[in-house]
Design a protein around this motif. Sequence first.
Motif, PDB file in Angstrom:
ATOM      1  N   THR A 181     111.572  63.351  81.591  1.00 20.80           N
ATOM      2  CA  THR A 181     111.211  64.205  82.602  1.00 20.80           C
ATOM      3  C   THR A 181     109.814  64.839  81.953  1.00 20.80           C
ATOM      4  O   THR A 181     109.735  65.513  80.928  1.00 20.80           O
ATOM      5  N   ASN A 182     108.907  64.734  82.808  1.00 19.19           N
ATOM      6  CA  ASN A 182     107.634  65.495  82.544  1.00 19.19           C
ATOM      7  C   ASN A 182     107.629  66.707  83.518  1.00 19.19           C
ATOM      8  O   ASN A 182     107.610  66.737  84.754  1.00 19.19           O
ATOM      9  N   TYR A 183     107.211  67.815  82.934  1.00 23.62           N
ATOM     10  CA  TYR A 183     106.789  69.031  83.654  1.00 23.62           C
ATOM     11  C   TYR A 183     105.155  69.276  83.785  1.00 23.62           C
ATOM     12  O   TYR A 183     104.596  69.131  82.777  1.00 23.62           O
ATOM     13  N   TYR A 184     104.969  69.924  85.238  1.00 30.25           N
ATOM     14  CA  TYR A 184     103.489  70.109  85.175  1.00 30.25           C
ATOM     15  C   TYR A 184     103.475  71.500  85.831  1.00 30.25           C
ATOM     16  O   TYR A 184     104.252  71.965  86.710  1.00 30.25           O
ATOM     17  N   ALA A 185     102.264  72.045  85.728  1.00 31.04           N
ATOM     18  CA  ALA A 185     101.704  73.210  86.585  1.00 31.04           C
ATOM     19  C   ALA A 185     100.264  72.826  87.103  1.00 31.04           C
ATOM     20  O   ALA A 185      99.365  72.440  86.277  1.00 31.04           O
ATOM     21  N   ALA A 186     100.033  73.095  88.363  1.00 33.90           N
ATOM     22  CA  ALA A 186      98.837  72.365  89.124  1.00 33.90           C
ATOM     23  C   ALA A 186      98.210  73.620  89.688  1.00 33.90           C
ATOM     24  O   ALA A 186      98.886  74.508  90.242  1.00 33.90           O
ATOM     25  N   PHE A 187      96.780  73.826  89.483  1.00 35.49           N
ATOM     26  CA  PHE A 187      96.116  74.955  89.934  1.00 35.49           C
ATOM     27  C   PHE A 187      95.085  74.346  90.974  1.00 35.49           C
ATOM     28  O   PHE A 187      94.424  73.339  90.733  1.00 35.49           O
ATOM     29  N   VAL A 188      95.219  75.249  92.066  1.00 35.12           N
ATOM     30  CA  VAL A 188      94.186  74.990  93.171  1.00 35.12           C
ATOM     31  C   VAL A 188      92.895  75.846  92.933  1.00 35.12           C
ATOM     32  O   VAL A 188      93.184  76.776  92.177  1.00 35.12           O
ATOM     33  N   SER A 189      91.815  75.453  93.471  1.00 34.89           N
ATOM     34  CA  SER A 189      90.588  76.128  93.407  1.00 34.89           C
ATOM     35  C   SER A 189      90.837  77.383  93.861  1.00 34.89           C
ATOM     36  O   SER A 189      91.228  77.781  95.241  1.00 34.89           O
ATOM     37  N   SER A 190      90.543  78.663  93.310  1.00 33.86           N
ATOM     38  CA  SER A 190      90.682  80.021  93.807  1.00 33.86           C
ATOM     39  C   SER A 190      89.410  80.887  93.325  1.00 33.86           C
ATOM     40  O   SER A 190      88.706  80.426  92.379  1.00 33.86           O
ATOM     41  N   ASP A 191      89.247  81.931  94.215  1.00 35.75           N
ATOM     42  CA  ASP A 191      88.021  83.059  93.711  1.00 35.75           C
ATOM     43  C   ASP A 191      88.207  83.467  92.262  1.00 35.75           C
ATOM     44  O   ASP A 191      87.323  83.896  91.840  1.00 35.75           O
ATOM     45  N   ASN A 192      89.531  83.681  91.885  1.00 30.47           N
ATOM     46  CA  ASN A 192      89.400  84.203  90.391  1.00 30.47           C
ATOM     47  C   ASN A 192      89.972  82.885  89.279  1.00 30.47           C
ATOM     48  O   ASN A 192      90.305  83.523  88.297  1.00 30.47           O
ATOM     49  N   GLY A 225      97.806  65.775  94.843  1.00 29.56           N
ATOM     50  CA  GLY A 225      98.547  65.762  93.577  1.00 29.56           C
ATOM     51  C   GLY A 225      97.555  65.201  92.269  1.00 29.56           C
ATOM     52  O   GLY A 225      96.643  65.546  92.337  1.00 29.56           O
ATOM     53  N   PHE A 226      98.117  64.391  91.442  1.00 29.86           N
ATOM     54  CA  PHE A 226      97.380  63.647  90.216  1.00 29.86           C
ATOM     55  C   PHE A 226      98.163  62.058  90.095  1.00 29.86           C
ATOM     56  O   PHE A 226      99.158  61.875  90.605  1.00 29.86           O
ATOM     57  N   THR A 227      97.462  61.731  89.348  1.00 30.44           N
ATOM     58  CA  THR A 227      97.983  60.150  88.729  1.00 30.44           C
ATOM     59  C   THR A 227      97.961  60.260  87.201  1.00 30.44           C
ATOM     60  O   THR A 227      96.753  60.666  86.680  1.00 30.44           O
ATOM     61  N   VAL A 228      98.970  59.930  86.762  1.00 35.05           N
ATOM     62  CA  VAL A 228      98.817  59.448  85.451  1.00 35.05           C
ATOM     63  C   VAL A 228      98.773  58.328  85.090  1.00 35.05           C
ATOM     64  O   VAL A 228      99.377  57.323  85.727  1.00 35.05           O
ATOM     65  N   GLY A 229      98.685  58.023  83.932  1.00 33.16           N
ATOM     66  CA  GLY A 229      98.528  56.468  83.346  1.00 33.16           C
ATOM     67  C   GLY A 229      99.760  56.043  82.546  1.00 33.16           C
ATOM     68  O   GLY A 229     101.114  56.784  82.597  1.00 33.16           O
ATOM     69  N   ALA A 230      99.799  55.145  81.662  1.00 34.85           N
ATOM     70  CA  ALA A 230     100.955  54.492  80.917  1.00 34.85           C
ATOM     71  C   ALA A 230     101.310  55.228  79.839  1.00 34.85           C
ATOM     72  O   ALA A 230     102.461  54.968  79.126  1.00 34.85           O
ATOM     73  N   SER A 279     101.436  58.128  90.666  1.00 32.77           N
ATOM     74  CA  SER A 279     100.896  59.278  91.521  1.00 32.77           C
ATOM     75  C   SER A 279     102.006  59.949  91.681  1.00 32.77           C
ATOM     76  O   SER A 279     102.901  59.962  92.382  1.00 32.77           O
ATOM     77  N   VAL A 280     101.741  61.150  91.387  1.00 29.44           N
ATOM     78  CA  VAL A 280     102.764  62.498  91.765  1.00 29.44           C
ATOM     79  C   VAL A 280     101.905  62.963  92.860  1.00 29.44           C
ATOM     80  O   VAL A 280     100.895  63.604  92.991  1.00 29.44           O
ATOM     81  N   VAL A 281     102.783  63.231  93.996  1.00 30.71           N
ATOM     82  CA  VAL A 281     102.341  63.646  95.092  1.00 30.71           C
ATOM     83  C   VAL A 281     103.305  64.881  95.670  1.00 30.71           C
ATOM     84  O   VAL A 281     104.069  65.202  95.184  1.00 30.71           O
ATOM     85  N   GLY A 282     102.871  65.319  96.944  1.00 35.36           N
ATOM     86  CA  GLY A 282     103.735  66.548  97.399  1.00 35.36           C
ATOM     87  C   GLY A 282     103.246  67.721  96.757  1.00 35.36           C
ATOM     88  O   GLY A 282     104.068  68.804  96.886  1.00 35.36           O
ATOM     89  N   VAL A 283     101.935  67.850  95.857  1.00 31.97           N
ATOM     90  CA  VAL A 283     101.581  69.146  95.631  1.00 31.97           C
ATOM     91  C   VAL A 283     100.914  70.184  96.448  1.00 31.97           C
ATOM     92  O   VAL A 283     101.252  71.413  96.383  1.00 31.97           O
ATOM     93  N   GLY A 284     100.710  69.578  97.405  1.00 29.36           N
ATOM     94  CA  GLY A 284     100.222  70.398  98.555  1.00 29.36           C
ATOM     95  C   GLY A 284      98.813  70.803  98.411  1.00 29.36           C
ATOM     96  O   GLY A 284      98.159  71.603  99.628  1.00 29.36           O
ATOM     97  N   PHE A 285      98.007  70.397  97.570  1.00 30.19           N
ATOM     98  CA  PHE A 285      96.361  70.809  97.555  1.00 30.19           C
ATOM     99  C   PHE A 285      95.666  69.549  96.601  1.00 30.19           C
ATOM    100  O   PHE A 285      96.742  69.148  95.644  1.00 30.19           O
TER     101      PHE A 285
END
Length: 297
Positions: free
Chosen positions: A247-258, A232-237, A181-187
């Motif tokens: 090293t895995n890189y990510y971009a996470a998006f929160v719900s937005s009006d646009n 955050g989100f959870t990844v499998g094996a 589980s990747v945590v600390g995303v903030g949303f």
Amino acid sequence: VLQPRGWECLVVVDRKVEEREAHLLEKAAEQFHEYLPKRLRRHKREGHIHDLSEHNNFSDPTIRTLYFQQGSYVGDGTASKAITGLGFTPKMVLVKANDATANQSIAAWRTDVMPTTLAVTNGTNALDGILSFDTGGFTVKRESSPTSGRTNESGLTYYWYAFGGEAVKTGSYIGTGGVYSVVGVGFQPVMVWIQTNSDNLVHRTSAMGAEDYSFTADTGDTTRTQTLDADGFTVGASTDTNLLGATNYYAAFVSSDNLHIGTYTGDGTDNRTLPTQAMAFTPALVHIKANAGHTPK
């Protein structure tokens, strides 16, 4: 009297204000405080780029702005070509040439935490194709060695889009080889992009079922991005998203009006209008990925 005037707040208080009037003034201030985030959302839909925290010392951590810009440029073959005029410092940029030759057929992307640029399929290292993220733009560079994901060949037209703001969180994590589980995303994200430097870019949205999908002719996988969580989100094996020690890189998006995410069932007809219920804005970018193995469009 307390009234909104553009982005300013005009306050006039008579020295003889009585207690009842002071109460009314306080109530008006509360109403104006409620007005500001609503005005921000409308301002974003109108296409203006503003950060409300820059006005009236207003700050609301629950309001996260998603900035987006797109455009094109003609490559000049140099080691440093600046793309300007975005209006914000990007956190994520994707570039694709209008050419289908081997070196140009695959898009390249980079986030502000990635040390290099990556091709969206097969994780080919495009080196410093997207050289840097700058105030109000980004810089690209001609790299002759990558076999895909080039960004500045002389005379070629390149199309790009960029995201920024508090509604997108970029980061990285080290693969554990097991469920993690990747945590600390903030949303709680509604969409996540993930890539190592050796595999395909994978994305998952809140509209997808048990599977996520890569940017290839992929039929889906349940062992890559498994869930989108509260922080955050959870990844499998899968080695695509959780290769041990990588090293895995990510971009996470929160719900937005646009930002609008959804799904539909194909009916094989032309000129079909989607979604069935109209969105609150005219889209500038649309991604479509079928669950039947087709390459994303």
